[in-house]
Design an enzyme around this catalytic site. Structure first.
Site, PDB file in Angstrom:
ATOM      1  N   HIS A   1      10.464  -4.244 -23.115  1.00 31.73           N
ATOM      2  CA  HIS A   1       9.059  -3.905 -22.921  1.00 31.73           C
ATOM      3  C   HIS A   1       8.627  -2.786 -23.876  1.00 31.73           C
ATOM      4  O   HIS A   1       7.540  -2.849 -24.463  1.00 31.73           O
ATOM      5  CB  HIS A   1       8.807  -3.496 -21.472  1.00 31.73           C
ATOM      6  CG  HIS A   1       8.925  -4.647 -20.513  1.00 31.73           C
ATOM      7  ND1 HIS A   1       8.667  -4.515 -19.164  1.00 31.73           N
ATOM      8  CD2 HIS A   1       9.262  -5.943 -20.686  1.00 31.73           C
ATOM      9  CE1 HIS A   1       8.835  -5.680 -18.567  1.00 31.73           C
ATOM     10  NE2 HIS A   1       9.216  -6.551 -19.471  1.00 31.73           N
TER      11      HIS A   1
ATOM     12  N   GLY B   1       0.775  -1.238   0.000  1.00 34.97           N
ATOM     13  CA  GLY B   1       0.000   0.000   0.000  1.00 34.97           C
ATOM     14  C   GLY B   1       0.803   1.283   0.000  1.00 34.97           C
ATOM     15  O   GLY B   1       0.244   2.351  -0.257  1.00 34.97           O
ATOM     16  N   THR B   2       2.109   1.201   0.255  1.00 38.73           N
ATOM     17  CA  THR B   2       2.926   2.420   0.217  1.00 38.73           C
ATOM     18  C   THR B   2       3.587   2.610  -1.144  1.00 38.73           C
ATOM     19  O   THR B   2       4.308   3.580  -1.355  1.00 38.73           O
ATOM     20  CB  THR B   2       4.028   2.404   1.296  1.00 38.73           C
ATOM     21  OG1 THR B   2       4.877   1.275   1.066  1.00 38.73           O
ATOM     22  CG2 THR B   2       3.424   2.341   2.692  1.00 38.73           C
TER      23      THR B   2
ATOM     24  N   LYS C   1       4.610 -13.456 -13.424  1.00 36.24           N
ATOM     25  CA  LYS C   1       3.176 -13.185 -13.243  1.00 36.24           C
ATOM     26  C   LYS C   1       2.345 -14.417 -13.609  1.00 36.24           C
ATOM     27  O   LYS C   1       1.343 -14.723 -12.940  1.00 36.24           O
ATOM     28  CB  LYS C   1       2.746 -11.975 -14.077  1.00 36.24           C
ATOM     29  CG  LYS C   1       3.239 -10.649 -13.506  1.00 36.24           C
ATOM     30  CD  LYS C   1       2.830  -9.462 -14.363  1.00 36.24           C
ATOM     31  CE  LYS C   1       3.299  -8.148 -13.736  1.00 36.24           C
ATOM     32  NZ  LYS C   1       2.922  -6.974 -14.547  1.00 36.24           N
TER      33      LYS C   1
ATOM     34  N   ARG D   1      -0.238 -16.587 -11.366  1.00 41.59           N
ATOM     35  CA  ARG D   1      -1.578 -16.927 -11.850  1.00 41.59           C
ATOM     36  C   ARG D   1      -1.843 -18.429 -11.716  1.00 41.59           C
ATOM     37  O   ARG D   1      -2.926 -18.854 -11.296  1.00 41.59           O
ATOM     38  CB  ARG D   1      -1.740 -16.524 -13.317  1.00 41.59           C
ATOM     39  CG  ARG D   1      -1.956 -15.055 -13.554  1.00 41.59           C
ATOM     40  CD  ARG D   1      -2.355 -14.827 -15.005  1.00 41.59           C
ATOM     41  NE  ARG D   1      -2.570 -13.416 -15.306  1.00 41.59           N
ATOM     42  CZ  ARG D   1      -3.150 -12.967 -16.414  1.00 41.59           C
ATOM     43  NH1 ARG D   1      -3.575 -13.833 -17.327  1.00 41.59           N
ATOM     44  NH2 ARG D   1      -3.318 -11.679 -16.619  1.00 41.59           N
TER      45      ARG D   1
ATOM     46  N   ARG E   1       4.467  -3.971   7.153  1.00 44.50           N
ATOM     47  CA  ARG E   1       5.509  -4.970   7.376  1.00 44.50           C
ATOM     48  C   ARG E   1       6.544  -4.449   8.357  1.00 44.50           C
ATOM     49  O   ARG E   1       7.015  -3.308   8.232  1.00 44.50           O
ATOM     50  CB  ARG E   1       6.181  -5.326   6.051  1.00 44.50           C
ATOM     51  CG  ARG E   1       5.225  -6.009   5.076  1.00 44.50           C
ATOM     52  CD  ARG E   1       5.740  -6.033   3.658  1.00 44.50           C
ATOM     53  NE  ARG E   1       6.916  -6.875   3.517  1.00 44.50           N
ATOM     54  CZ  ARG E   1       7.601  -6.997   2.391  1.00 44.50           C
ATOM     55  NH1 ARG E   1       7.259  -6.296   1.322  1.00 44.50           N
ATOM     56  NH2 ARG E   1       8.657  -7.787   2.332  1.00 44.50           N
TER      57      ARG E   1
ATOM     58  N   TYR F   1       3.861   2.711  -5.540  1.00 42.92           N
ATOM     59  CA  TYR F   1       3.441   3.670  -6.576  1.00 42.92           C
ATOM     60  C   TYR F   1       1.960   3.540  -6.913  1.00 42.92           C
ATOM     61  O   TYR F   1       1.221   4.527  -6.923  1.00 42.92           O
ATOM     62  CB  TYR F   1       4.304   3.451  -7.821  1.00 42.92           C
ATOM     63  CG  TYR F   1       4.009   4.421  -8.941  1.00 42.92           C
ATOM     64  CD1 TYR F   1       4.320   5.776  -8.797  1.00 42.92           C
ATOM     65  CD2 TYR F   1       3.433   3.999 -10.126  1.00 42.92           C
ATOM     66  CE1 TYR F   1       4.055   6.677  -9.820  1.00 42.92           C
ATOM     67  CE2 TYR F   1       3.179   4.890 -11.154  1.00 42.92           C
ATOM     68  CZ  TYR F   1       3.482   6.227 -10.996  1.00 42.92           C
ATOM     69  OH  TYR F   1       3.210   7.113 -12.002  1.00 42.92           O
TER      70      TYR F   1
END
Length: 311
Positions: free
Chosen positions: A270, A11-12, A138, A142, A35, A14
């Site tokens: 990318h 939550g901290t 990722k 999944r 944490r 970007y």
């Protein structure tokens, strides 16, 4: 319908801080993982305390303490993970496997949104080395989610405007050039640029929506599907001058990888897929999978408005 209670992990970060804000503003009971490894990072601590002031609950848990993760998960209905997957900051995607185990153990989660928010990794099986590691990891997460039969929503948010629009898609800078611009090929490949606050808004809207259960949701606002040339033109209209343009061929762009450090090589790969292959727009998205169609009430930020802050 009662709104789900949400736990944000990362939550901290970007995108994480925006997810927390959107969750609170849309009326969800919001929990943010704190944490103990935060140590003396005063910026992160003060951000967490600011969330607390806004009504969020801070939950202390660690990835090195499995039981604490399970206990945190048991407090909520939905878990959203926003851990970083970019190599020039911190890259922690596989830590999510511990979170998947905790969710499986807790057995109460109605929806898990893992840390994705970029290109759809399921469509990137052809990706170049070394950048393909992001997509492979990722997909590993999944697979773990689906093997554990955890309900999910995957969010593909395409190009964050802060990294791709504010700099007119130039590598190595975060602000727009004022004189000269490099175009990728002819600069006409269509890309999707999204304001990060809009990413958070759409994400939170999706968590209780039965239409998004066990699906990939694409944030592809129609007026933000632009070529690099179209983006540059918006900037030129704002500043009232034309930029000097030079074109980089796909071959020369890939050749530029040689001698770069690992993080920059990942970035070049990318960018190549986005700006030369058109990987964000070379496939069709169904109406029930595109966020701006699912939630037409969201007044998303257009890129000419987004760029005004840089003038």
């Amino acid at each position: 319908m009662e709104k789900s209670k949400v736990l944000v992990v990362g939550g901290t970060g970007y995108i994480g801080k925006r997810i927390v804000k959107a969750s609170l503003s849309q009326g969800h009971q919001t929990y943010v993982l704190k944490r103990p490894e935060i140590g003396l990072d005063i910026d992160k601590l003060q951000l967490l305390l600011s969330f607390k002031k806004q009504g969020a609950h801070l939950v202390e848990a660690s990835f090195s303490d499995f039981r604490s993760l399970v206990d945190a998960v048991k407090l909520v209905d939905v878990v959203i993970c926003t851990m970083s997957g970019v190599h020039f900051r911190s890259h922690n995607l596989l830590l999510q496997l511990k979170l998947v185990e905790a969710i499986k153990e807790a057995g109460n989660i109605k929806r898990f949104l893992p840390s994705e928010f970029g290109m759809d990794p399921a469509l990137m099986g052809h990706a170049l080395e070394p950048g393909r590691v992001t997509f492979d990891e990722k997909m590993e997460v999944r697979k773990a989610i689906e093997n554990a039969e955890i309900p999910f929503t995957y969010v593909s948010a395409n190009c964050f405007a802060g990294y791709f629009a504010g700099n007119l898609s130039q590598m190595g800078t975060l602000t727009p050039p004022r004189e000269k611009i490099h175009l990728y090929g002819d600069g006409n490949t269509k890309v999707v640029y999204v304001d990060e606050d809009d990413v958070a808004t759409y994400t939170i809207k999706a968590i209780d929506d039965p239409r998004t259960l066990n699906k990939t949701i694409y944030i592809r606002p129609p007026e933000n599907i632009l070529s690099q040339r179209e983006l540059v033109e918006k900037w030129e209209n704002l500043v009232g001058k034309k930029l000097e343009k030079s074109s980089i061929s796909g071959h020369d762009f890939l050749e530029s990888m040689k001698g770069m450090d690992y993080a920059h090589q990942v970035g070049v790969g990318h960018f190549y897929h986005i700006f030369y292959e058109g990987c964000l727009t070379n496939f069709e998205v169904g109406e029930d999978e595109e966020a701006s169609k699912l939630y037409p009430e969201v007044e998303y930020t257009r890129m000419d408005d987004y760029l005004k802050i840089y003038v």
